[in-house]
Design a protein around this motif. Sequence first.
Motif, short mmCIF file in Angstrom:
data_model
loop_
_atom_site.label_atom_id
_atom_site.label_comp_id
_atom_site.label_asym_id
_atom_site.label_seq_id
_atom_site.Cartn_x
_atom_site.Cartn_y
_atom_site.Cartn_z
N VAL A 74 6.42 18.21 37.75
CA VAL A 74 6.63 17.70 39.11
C VAL A 74 5.84 16.40 39.33
CG1 VAL A 74 6.25 18.19 41.56
CG2 VAL A 74 7.19 19.96 40.07
N LEU A 75 4.58 16.40 38.93
CA LEU A 75 3.77 15.19 39.14
C LEU A 75 4.29 14.02 38.30
CD1 LEU A 75 1.08 14.87 40.97
CD2 LEU A 75 1.98 17.17 40.72
N THR A 76 4.83 14.33 37.11
CA THR A 76 5.31 13.26 36.24
C THR A 76 6.56 12.60 36.82
OG1 THR A 76 4.41 14.37 34.31
CG2 THR A 76 6.06 12.70 33.89
N ASN A 106 7.83 13.00 40.14
CA ASN A 106 7.72 12.59 41.55
C ASN A 106 6.70 11.47 41.77
OD1 ASN A 106 9.38 14.77 41.76
ND2 ASN A 106 8.22 15.85 43.33
N LEU A 107 5.64 11.44 40.95
CA LEU A 107 4.57 10.46 41.20
C LEU A 107 4.42 9.44 40.08
CD1 LEU A 107 2.39 9.49 43.10
CD2 LEU A 107 0.85 11.23 42.17
N ARG A 108 4.26 9.93 38.85
CA ARG A 108 4.05 8.98 37.76
C ARG A 108 5.29 8.10 37.54
NH1 ARG A 108 0.06 9.47 33.16
NH2 ARG A 108 0.76 7.94 31.63
N GLY A 109 6.48 8.72 37.58
CA GLY A 109 7.72 7.94 37.44
C GLY A 109 7.84 6.91 38.55
N ALA A 110 7.45 7.32 39.75
CA ALA A 110 7.50 6.39 40.90
C ALA A 110 6.55 5.22 40.66
CB ALA A 110 7.12 7.14 42.17
N ALA A 111 5.41 5.51 40.04
CA ALA A 111 4.42 4.46 39.76
C ALA A 111 4.92 3.54 38.63
CB ALA A 111 3.08 5.09 39.40
N TYR A 112 5.60 4.12 37.64
CA TYR A 112 6.19 3.28 36.57
C TYR A 112 7.17 2.28 37.20
CZ TYR A 112 4.67 6.47 32.74
OH TYR A 112 3.97 7.20 31.82
N VAL A 113 8.01 2.80 38.09
CA VAL A 113 9.00 1.94 38.74
C VAL A 113 8.29 0.87 39.59
CG1 VAL A 113 10.76 1.97 40.59
CG2 VAL A 113 10.88 3.62 38.70
N ARG A 167 21.87 5.22 32.29
CA ARG A 167 21.03 6.40 32.02
C ARG A 167 19.59 5.94 31.95
NH1 ARG A 167 23.05 11.83 30.69
NH2 ARG A 167 25.23 11.52 30.20
N LEU A 168 18.74 6.51 32.77
CA LEU A 168 17.34 6.11 32.77
C LEU A 168 16.46 7.31 33.09
CD1 LEU A 168 15.12 3.87 32.76
CD2 LEU A 168 15.55 3.58 35.21
N ASP A 169 15.56 7.61 32.16
CA ASP A 169 14.58 8.68 32.37
C ASP A 169 13.32 8.03 32.92
OD1 ASP A 169 12.63 10.63 32.20
OD2 ASP A 169 13.26 11.36 30.23
N VAL A 170 12.94 8.38 34.13
CA VAL A 170 11.81 7.70 34.78
C VAL A 170 10.46 8.04 34.14
CG1 VAL A 170 12.95 7.46 37.02
CG2 VAL A 170 11.53 9.49 36.57
N THR A 171 10.46 9.00 33.21
CA THR A 171 9.20 9.34 32.54
C THR A 171 8.95 8.45 31.32
OG1 THR A 171 10.11 11.04 31.09
CG2 THR A 171 9.45 11.74 33.29
N SER A 172 9.91 7.55 31.01
CA SER A 172 9.72 6.61 29.91
C SER A 172 9.30 5.25 30.46
CB SER A 172 11.01 6.46 29.10
OG SER A 172 10.92 5.31 28.27
N LEU A 173 8.03 4.91 30.27
CA LEU A 173 7.51 3.63 30.79
C LEU A 173 8.30 2.46 30.22
CD1 LEU A 173 5.38 2.08 32.46
CD2 LEU A 173 3.88 2.17 30.47
N GLU A 174 8.57 2.53 28.92
CA GLU A 174 9.27 1.45 28.24
C GLU A 174 10.68 1.25 28.83
OE1 GLU A 174 9.50 2.23 24.06
OE2 GLU A 174 10.57 0.35 23.70
N ASP A 175 11.39 2.35 29.02
CA ASP A 175 12.77 2.26 29.55
C ASP A 175 12.77 1.78 31.00
OD1 ASP A 175 13.54 3.17 27.11
OD2 ASP A 175 14.22 5.14 27.77
N VAL A 176 11.77 2.21 31.78
CA VAL A 176 11.70 1.78 33.18
C VAL A 176 11.44 0.26 33.24
CG1 VAL A 176 10.29 1.91 35.29
CG2 VAL A 176 11.03 4.01 34.15
N HIS A 177 10.53 -0.23 32.40
CA HIS A 177 10.25 -1.68 32.38
C HIS A 177 11.48 -2.46 31.95
CE1 HIS A 177 6.10 -2.57 33.55
NE2 HIS A 177 5.85 -1.32 33.18
N SER A 178 12.17 -1.94 30.93
CA SER A 178 13.34 -2.65 30.43
C SER A 178 14.43 -2.72 31.50
CB SER A 178 13.79 -1.95 29.15
OG SER A 178 15.12 -2.12 28.94
N ALA A 179 14.60 -1.64 32.27
CA ALA A 179 15.65 -1.61 33.29
C ALA A 179 15.29 -2.42 34.53
CB ALA A 179 15.94 -0.16 33.69
N LEU A 180 14.00 -2.34 34.96
CA LEU A 180 13.64 -2.82 36.31
C LEU A 180 12.53 -3.86 36.36
CD1 LEU A 180 13.60 0.76 37.93
CD2 LEU A 180 15.43 -0.94 38.13
#
Length: 250
Positions: free
Chosen positions: A102-104, A106-113, A54-67
């Motif tokens: 949508v921007l969060t 489609n774009l910000r989550g993509a940038a976090y990743v 389970r990963l919410d791409v709007t969480s910078l911390e969770d994205v870093h921890s996963a990827l």
Amino acid sequence: MSRRHVVVVGGAGAIGSVVATVLAEQGMRVTVTDMSDTDALVTSLAGDGHAGLRLDVTSLEDVHSALGVNPSVGRYDALIYAAGTNYTGPVATTDWAAWDRVLTVNLRGAAYVGQALAQGLEVDPRECSTVYFSSTAGLVGEGGASVYASSKFGLIGFMQCLASEVAQYGARVNAVCPGNIDSPMLRTLAAQVAERNGVATEETLTEFASSTAFKRLIDIREVANVVAFLASAASTGMSGQSVVIDGPPN
Ligand SMILES: NC(=O)c1ccc[n+]([C@@H]2O[C@H](COP(=O)([O-])OP(=O)(O)OC[C@H]3O[C@@H](n4cnc5c(N)ncnc54)[C@H](O)[C@@H]3O)[C@@H](O)[C@H]2O)c1
């Protein structure tokens, strides 16, 4: 040689799940991440060794921890960003909460990743292929699509910059730009456009299907096959590219 490990972000969706299915069929090991449940999909994949998270791409911390550095999903060779959401409506009446949503995603989550990937590559440089889902709406604007198009145009710009930055590690980043895909997202869009225009949804869908000389919608598997090629080591000569998956002009 160990199997190629591919992470599909937003992999529980209509397109992401078929991408995961095709990658597994081609012998790759797949980790599916999504904010929704991924268990049933992971169980259905061909072969073994697949996983879900389970990963919410709007969480910078969770994205870093996963990827990111020491990724919890493990070392990966390819990353597909298939998370996304849509909104349609004229600029004159834009719902700004929808703009943010949508921007969060489609774009910000993509940038976090992308940031997590870049930091991970710095400590573990390797041949690694990332594929972002943009859209033909990320190449050409049209009435009613300003919010979605802004996110998808932006994503192509981000992808090109990231591709330039990670090339030094041997990594690649590309985008796919699918046209009208036979999917729930397109059917929802058709219903909204039809309501605005006072016509039937089926009529709008037929119009969408007739927008190229194919005179049909694109099947999700046709998209997944292109993504699988970009995710594989067969496409090492490509980075910073936007690959259109659509029919020829009428
Ligand atoms: N369906 C089409 O016609 C079409 C055409 C061109 C491009 N695209 C793009 O392809 C991608 C996939 O589209 P789809 O049709 O599978 O859509 P979908 O709605 O079926 O799937 C999107 C997935 O993203 C996930 N998601 C949304 N917000 C998230 C968040 N905050 N964190 C993690 N996951 C989140 C959802 O849970 C869902 O599983 C999207 O980026 C979409 O914009 C779709």
